[in-house]
Design an enzyme around this catalytic site. Structure first.
Site, PDB file in Angstrom:
ATOM      1  N   CYS A 118      -0.523  75.686  78.170  1.00  0.00           N
ATOM      2  CA  CYS A 118      -0.129  74.388  78.692  1.00  0.00           C
ATOM      3  C   CYS A 118       1.380  74.273  78.583  1.00  0.00           C
ATOM      4  O   CYS A 118       2.116  75.056  77.732  1.00  0.00           O
ATOM      5  CB  CYS A 118      -0.440  73.323  77.337  1.00  0.00           C
ATOM      6  N   HIS A 164      11.306  60.707  74.041  1.00  0.00           N
ATOM      7  CA  HIS A 164      10.564  59.817  74.107  1.00  0.00           C
ATOM      8  C   HIS A 164      10.682  59.082  75.534  1.00  0.00           C
ATOM      9  O   HIS A 164       9.387  58.736  76.075  1.00  0.00           O
ATOM     10  CB  HIS A 164      10.365  58.801  73.076  1.00  0.00           C
ATOM     11  N   GLU A 214       3.665  80.235  70.763  1.00  0.00           N
ATOM     12  CA  GLU A 214       4.928  79.682  71.468  1.00  0.00           C
ATOM     13  C   GLU A 214       6.349  80.273  70.825  1.00  0.00           C
ATOM     14  O   GLU A 214       7.452  79.969  71.033  1.00  0.00           O
ATOM     15  CB  GLU A 214       5.111  78.038  71.148  1.00  0.00           C
ATOM     16  N   ASP A 227       8.219  76.308  75.087  1.00  0.00           N
ATOM     17  CA  ASP A 227       8.970  76.908  73.901  1.00  0.00           C
ATOM     18  C   ASP A 227       9.078  78.229  73.850  1.00  0.00           C
ATOM     19  O   ASP A 227      10.005  78.967  73.629  1.00  0.00           O
ATOM     20  CB  ASP A 227       8.232  76.376  72.432  1.00  0.00           C
TER      21      ASP A 227
END
Length: 754
Positions: A671, A359, A600, A624
């Protein structure tokens, strides 16, 4: 032997400096192996291996005896990077005699390398007078010991390079992972959770007598607390249990405990750090005792230590001063810690724990604050008040940087400022090649603060809105209406441009505090679509909120994460259709948004054609996908050099996905960090990707590079790199194209060319 190993590692872990750590190692290993000598040689900045501690050789040799790689038996251990076990050391060709050590009496020699991050930090040696070859058990023990202690010694060695009272500062480098790009030069401010004995920052005290008085007042406050607790519980506890409170009071009244702390304060150390150091030493003493009753007293010492420390820290926190260029450092930084620092003073962040997906890292990227995460070897408690450089590009931290390094990074920071100003002129220009090939650039967002930065930099849409961020900011699941309000803000801010909202993607290294997922292998476990399909009530509420938020704007796309097969996709689509029809029945004026799949995981790569036939678009999650293809945790600093986005296997997978997607007539975007690499953007454009989505910070750089090349150059580059077999070769070929286009400065800051 196993108990000895655990005990030694525990003791070394609690050592506060290099000298104490090494003293524990040589003493305890000598005892455990019943040898006459145990010594540790450590690598110095010049690359020599210096005798740093010994139990058995002459103490005057410490710091004096040094050997180069391949020199003497110690040097042989270093060059071979494996144990050397000799029955008669003097007869070996590599033997080198140092009269100052007095080691001529010792015949048997066993030396093992201490290796950390593929570097030989030092050599652990045991010697014995009798001629005998150490057996396999001895060798295995010493090898196991060196492996266990490698990280500890690396950490302790780094701590030892830090300034202590009266010594000169030494430049040191620590490696983590990039949390947010950029360069920050400033002064370290260490923050720690209250009453954590192992996280107390080392600080000097200016007024010794005032610090002692402050310490004693805190002891008095804790005495009063304990007496009060004892009185409250007197009738509910038996005599033996009440004795614990008497024991606590006795420890607080113990002249030796307080005396040790006061001695350290008189040496110039602040009271909180002095107290934590003394308590940890006593706790360790009790914990290592063989008597079970005495071992349990370690818990009592720790509890008492925390009580006093809470008082010591509470007063200190009230007068925290933040310098103009604050580099905030902590074991595990939180959003609330960032909020304590005035915004105009926060220059950089360093977190010992955490990853690029934490975060704090997401917030840092949104705020444009250079950040390094996962700096596991950083002796952060010793960093307070020190000059620090944060290299957010490489994930590196420099403490006490020298004049040359500071000058180097100052130049980089200025270059970045000038570059950003120069790229601002591109905001309203299209992203197109010299021969007018158009490539839309979108952004990845998660917070409202991302919106302003994205629009300022000319974003044409949102390729990835991370819906888990609002979930992370709460202490419970947000309601459907709360989600609708948040999503509406994003959709309105970018309207009429498309906003691609990824459904809740938790698990892996993204756990909600109120919905913990404990797994042995979280990246291969319960995450992404697997969680939400198992909890349709969460998924349906989110889909309903998204569709309602898009009413009248109709610029929403829904993206499904971690899809590994057609079955999962069909189940998710069924729920989306159900939510949509429920809203129609409830008289909402809504439209069914386009549905897409994130590619991914490797399974999705090989089913891209089948998945594309069932959705409206595909979007590759390059972060990923790269880590799954290479079996490398991208957030692990120990294997960071193996995470190679330009790996040929990754490039082949990316090409296959876009070809298979286009064969079914759907658009294919990407992305992730790879899309935001200007050199990679040229390759992706040549592959045929319809949209590149990236961090807003990188968007102007990518646009600048795309506008400096033509499509034919990009296609030539793609043809060349697809024939290469090594990531370094690919990177070099990309560099060549950037140089030919005259945009190297835009892409790579000077820090990359150190």
């Amino acid at each position: 032997m196993l108990n000895s190993l655990r005990s030694i590692v525990q003791e070394v872990n609690s050592a506060r400096d290099l000298h104490k750590a090494l003293a524990i190692i040589v003493t305890r290993v000598k005892q455990a192996m019943h040898t006459q000598v145990c010594s540790v040689y450590l690598r110095d900045p010049d690359g020599d291996y210096v005798l740093m501690a010994t139990e058995g050789l002459k103490q005057e040799a410490v710091g004096q005896v040094r050997l180069g790689r391949g020199e003497g038996l110690v040097g042989r251990v270093v060059s071979r990077e494996e144990p050397v076990n000799l029955e008669d050391a003097e007869s070996h060709p590599s033997y080198q005699y140092f009269p100052e050590t007095g080691e001529e009496r010792y015949s048997s020699f066993l030396g093992v390398p201490i290796i950390h991050h593929r570097q030989v930090l030092g050599v652990l040696v045991v010697q014995q007078i009798e001629q005998r070859r150490f057996d396999e058990g001895d060798e295995a023990f010493l090898v196991t010991m060196s492996a266990q202690l490698a990280g500890v010694i690396a950490h302790a060695e780094a701590t030892g390079t830090m300034v202590t009272v009266g010594n000169a500062a030494t430049q040191a480098k620590f490696v983590g992972v990039s949390g947010a790009p950029g360069i920050a030069i400033g002064e370290a401010v260490v923050v720690a959770p209250l009453a954590d004995l192992k996280s107390v920052p080392y600080r000097l005290c200016e007024d010794v007598e005032a610090e002692i008085e402050f310490f004693q007042s805190c002891l008095m406050a804790v005495r009063d607390d304990i007496k009060g607790l004892g009185r409250q519980l007197e009738e509910r506890l038996n005599r033996e249990e009440r004795a614990l409170f008497d024991a606590y009071l006795a420890m607080l009244d113990d002249a030796s405990l307080g005396g040790e702390v006061i001695t350290k304060i008189r040496e110039g150390t602040c009271a909180p750090y002095a107290w934590s150091e003394v308590i940890l030493e006593h706790e360790n003493t009790f914990a290592s005792m063989s008597d079970a009753y005495l071992r349990e007293r370690a818990t009592d010492v720790r509890d008492l230590g925390r009580r006093v420390l809470a008082y010591l820290q509470e007063s200190n926190q009230q007068c925290q001063v933040y310098p103009d260029q604050t580099i905030l450092i902590g074991d595990d930084l939180t959003a609330s810690m960032l909020g304590e620092v005035p915004e105009h003073k926060l220059a950089g962040l360093i977190s010992v724990q955490g990853s690029s997906n934490s975060h704090v890292a997401i917030l840092a990227r949104a705020m444009g604050i250079p950040t390094v995460m996962g700096a596991v070897d950083l002796p952060y408690t010793r960093m307070d008040g020190r000059p620090v450089i944060v290299d957010g590009y490489k994930g590196a931290v420099y403490s006490d940087p020298g004049a040359q390094l500071t000058k180097h990074y100052t130049a980089i920071a200025r270059e970045e400022e000038e570059l950003v100003k120069g790229l601002e002129a591109l905001k309203d220009l299209p992203c197109e090649t010299l021969d007018k090939y158009r490539l839309p650039l979108w952004v990845n967002t998660g917070l409202m603060t991302d919106v302003v930065r994205s629009l300022e930099r000319g974003a044409e849409g949102v390729g990835l809105y991370r819906t888990e961020v609002p979930f992370l900011l709460r202490d419970r699941f947000p309601s459907e209406e709360e989600q609708r309000v948040i999503y509406r803000e994003q959709l309105e801010a970018f309207a009429p441009h498309t906003v691609t909202m990824r459904t809740l993607d938790i698990g892996g290294d993204k756990a909600l505090p109120y919905f913990p997922i404990e797994e042995a292998n979280p990246f291969l476990g319960w995450r992404g679509i697997r969680v939400t399909l198992d909890h349709p009530e969460i998924f349906l509420a989110q889909i309903r909120a998204m569709i309602k938020a898009s009413s009248g704007l109709d610029n929403l796309r829904i993206l499904l994460p971690m899809i590994s097969g057609v079955q999962e996709l069909e189940e998710a689509k069924t729920l989306i259709y159900r939510a949509y029809h429920e809203l129609l029945e409830e008289d909402y004026d809504v439209k069914l948004p386009p549905i897409g799949v994130m590619i991914e995981v490797p399974a999705a790569v090989y089913q891209a054609r089948e998945l594309a036939a069932r959705v409206d678009f595909l979007s590759v999650g390059s972060n990923d996908l790269t880590q799954y293809l290479l079996a490398v945790d991208r957030n692990n600093a120990r294997v960071a050099d193996l995470y190679q986005a330009f790996h040929p296997a990754v490039l082949r997978a990316l090409l296959q996905v876009v070809q298979d997607g286009h064969s079914q007539g759907v658009s294919v975007g990407i992305c992730g960090e790879f899309a935001g690499d200007p050199g990679a953007a040229i390759i992706l454009m040549a592959m045929g990707y319809d949209v590149l989505s990236m961090n807003a910070t990188n968007l102007p750089k990518v646009k600048s590079v795309i506008r400096a090349v033509n499509l034919a150059q990009a296609e030539t580059l793609l043809d060349d790199v697809m024939r290469l077999s090594d990531a370094a070769e690919v990177r070099a070929r990309v560099e060549q194209t950037l140089q030919e286009a005259g945009v190297t400065r835009v892409v790579r800051p000077l820090s990359e060319a150190e």
